[in-house]
Design a protein around this motif. Structure first.
Motif, PDB file in Angstrom:
ATOM      1  N   MET A   1       0.845  -1.189   0.000  1.00  0.00           N
ATOM      2  CA  MET A   1       0.000   0.000   0.000  1.00  0.00           C
ATOM      3  C   MET A   1       0.883   1.243   0.000  1.00  0.00           C
ATOM      4  O   MET A   1       1.945   1.260   0.620  1.00  0.00           O
ATOM      5  N   ALA A   2       0.454   2.299  -0.689  1.00  0.00           N
ATOM      6  CA  ALA A   2       1.238   3.517  -0.809  1.00  0.00           C
ATOM      7  C   ALA A   2       1.383   4.196   0.544  1.00  0.00           C
ATOM      8  O   ALA A   2       0.439   4.222   1.341  1.00  0.00           O
ATOM      9  N   PRO A   3       2.576   4.765   0.816  1.00  0.00           N
ATOM     10  CA  PRO A   3       2.760   5.440   2.111  1.00  0.00           C
ATOM     11  C   PRO A   3       1.785   6.593   2.329  1.00  0.00           C
ATOM     12  O   PRO A   3       1.357   6.842   3.453  1.00  0.00           O
ATOM     13  N   SER A   4       1.457   7.310   1.242  1.00  0.00           N
ATOM     14  CA  SER A   4       0.533   8.438   1.394  1.00  0.00           C
ATOM     15  C   SER A   4      -0.852   7.974   1.839  1.00  0.00           C
ATOM     16  O   SER A   4      -1.511   8.637   2.653  1.00  0.00           O
ATOM     17  N   VAL A   5      -1.294   6.830   1.323  1.00  0.00           N
ATOM     18  CA  VAL A   5      -2.595   6.295   1.726  1.00  0.00           C
ATOM     19  C   VAL A   5      -2.575   5.898   3.200  1.00  0.00           C
ATOM     20  O   VAL A   5      -3.526   6.174   3.953  1.00  0.00           O
ATOM     21  N   LEU A   6      -1.493   5.257   3.635  1.00  0.00           N
ATOM     22  CA  LEU A   6      -1.378   4.865   5.032  1.00  0.00           C
ATOM     23  C   LEU A   6      -1.336   6.085   5.940  1.00  0.00           C
ATOM     24  O   LEU A   6      -1.972   6.112   7.002  1.00  0.00           O
ATOM     25  N   GLN A   7      -0.577   7.103   5.521  1.00  0.00           N
ATOM     26  CA  GLN A   7      -0.489   8.311   6.336  1.00  0.00           C
ATOM     27  C   GLN A   7      -1.831   9.027   6.434  1.00  0.00           C
ATOM     28  O   GLN A   7      -2.246   9.437   7.521  1.00  0.00           O
ATOM     29  N   ASN A   8      -2.498   9.182   5.304  1.00  0.00           N
ATOM     30  CA  ASN A   8      -3.787   9.875   5.326  1.00  0.00           C
ATOM     31  C   ASN A   8      -4.828   9.099   6.124  1.00  0.00           C
ATOM     32  O   ASN A   8      -5.611   9.673   6.885  1.00  0.00           O
ATOM     33  N   GLY A   9      -4.835   7.772   5.948  1.00  0.00           N
ATOM     34  CA  GLY A   9      -5.770   6.945   6.709  1.00  0.00           C
ATOM     35  C   GLY A   9      -5.504   7.006   8.198  1.00  0.00           C
ATOM     36  O   GLY A   9      -6.433   7.119   9.015  1.00  0.00           O
ATOM     37  N   GLY A  10      -4.217   6.939   8.597  1.00  0.00           N
ATOM     38  CA  GLY A  10      -3.882   7.042  10.014  1.00  0.00           C
ATOM     39  C   GLY A  10      -4.234   8.395  10.598  1.00  0.00           C
ATOM     40  O   GLY A  10      -4.689   8.490  11.742  1.00  0.00           O
ATOM     41  N   PHE A  11      -4.047   9.450   9.803  1.00  0.00           N
ATOM     42  CA  PHE A  11      -4.386  10.793  10.279  1.00  0.00           C
ATOM     43  C   PHE A  11      -5.894  10.934  10.505  1.00  0.00           C
ATOM     44  O   PHE A  11      -6.333  11.460  11.534  1.00  0.00           O
ATOM     45  N   VAL A  12      -6.690  10.452   9.557  1.00  0.00           N
ATOM     46  CA  VAL A  12      -8.148  10.561   9.682  1.00  0.00           C
ATOM     47  C   VAL A  12      -8.640   9.758  10.886  1.00  0.00           C
ATOM     48  O   VAL A  12      -9.453  10.242  11.694  1.00  0.00           O
ATOM     49  N   LEU A  13      -8.151   8.532  11.031  1.00  0.00           N
ATOM     50  CA  LEU A  13      -8.571   7.712  12.168  1.00  0.00           C
ATOM     51  C   LEU A  13      -8.099   8.307  13.490  1.00  0.00           C
ATOM     52  O   LEU A  13      -8.823   8.278  14.500  1.00  0.00           O
ATOM     53  N   GLY A  14      -6.885   8.844  13.511  1.00  0.00           N
ATOM     54  CA  GLY A  14      -6.411   9.481  14.728  1.00  0.00           C
ATOM     55  C   GLY A  14      -7.234  10.692  15.114  1.00  0.00           C
ATOM     56  O   GLY A  14      -7.512  10.922  16.292  1.00  0.00           O
TER      57      GLY A  14
END
Length: 247
Positions: A1-14
């Motif tokens: 999975m792309a790092p940007s997707v992981l970062q954005n997903g983690g930010f939204v969930l956080g």
């Protein structure tokens, strides 16, 4: 999975988890009066971490702040501390997570620096989620224990039950009211779980960014020394021939 997707997903969930923790900490319905056996309820009582409230049948609500430290048990104070730590860490993690996003361009911040900030935010989210889940679980365990004790005392004993965390409110007819789980407990549990998932995503984003950074490192071509000497001799011989031609 792309790092940007992981970062954005983690930010939204956080962010969602942080909002849930703030809401749960501020809510007054951590424990509510059990009205299962009541025929007519004139007063509805419920309690949070900071206030003790009663709502009459007319709709009038009166809340009493829970001041002081020595008047409550250690478990109740621990729940307060865990929720406050969870809120602070989740908010700080959200702020750090904003600056670690790859889509946000900053002056001289490179990808490895953003990756470290993403890992820091992920660790904060995980710790905040654990604090929220632990705090809600401790509170729920006390409710379960005092619910059983109060039920036994009301129907099978001669003594009135008391809530172990200082949550008891004297009821009418010589019976102590029983309390059950309030909606704030479920909000805290859900918010803690969301923070855990968000922290894991941010940690995975750190690993992916560092992996891509290593794979994109420019390689160095090694050239044997013998070939280099041969090239130099050929160059000198060609230079000599050119000088002879000019002569």
């Amino acid at each position: 999975m792309a790092p940007s997707v992981l970062q954005n997903g983690g930010f939204v969930l956080g962010l969602i988890g942080a909002v849930a923790l703030i809401a749960a900490t501020a809510m007054n319905r951590w424990s509510v009066k059990d009205r299962q056996g009541d025929v007519v309820t004139s007063v509805y009582t419920y309690r949070g971490l900071w206030q003790d409230c009663e709502t009459a049948s007319s709709g009038f609500t009166e809340c009493r702040p829970l001041y002081g430290v020595l008047g409550f048990s250690g478990a109740f104070q621990a729940v307060r501390a865990l929720m406050i730590v969870g809120v602070v860490l989740s908010v700080l993690g959200t702020i750090i997570s904003v600056f670690s996003l790859k889509c946000l361009k900053m002056n001289s911040m490179e990808d490895p620096t953003k990756a470290k900030m993403s890992l820091t935010a992920g660790i904060m989210f995980i710790v905040a989620g654990v604090c929220a889940i632990a705090g809600a679980s401790v509170y729920a365990n006390q409710i379960v224990a005092t619910f059983r004790m109060t039920t036994y005392n009301n129907y099978g004993g001669n003594m009135q039950g008391e809530m172990g965390m200082g949550m008891g409110m004297s009821g009418g007819m010589g019976l102590a009211p029983t309390y059950t789980f309030g909606p704030a407990l479920f909000v805290a549990w859900i918010g803690g779980g969301i923070l855990l998932v968000g922290g894991v995503l941010k940690s995975l984003a750190f690993r992916e960014i560092m992996k891509n950074e290593k794979s994109s490192y420019p390689g160095v071509v090694y050239k044997p020394q013998s070939h280099a000497k041969t090239d130099q001799s050929d160059h000198h011989s060609e230079g000599g021939k050119r000088e002879q031609n000019y002569v």
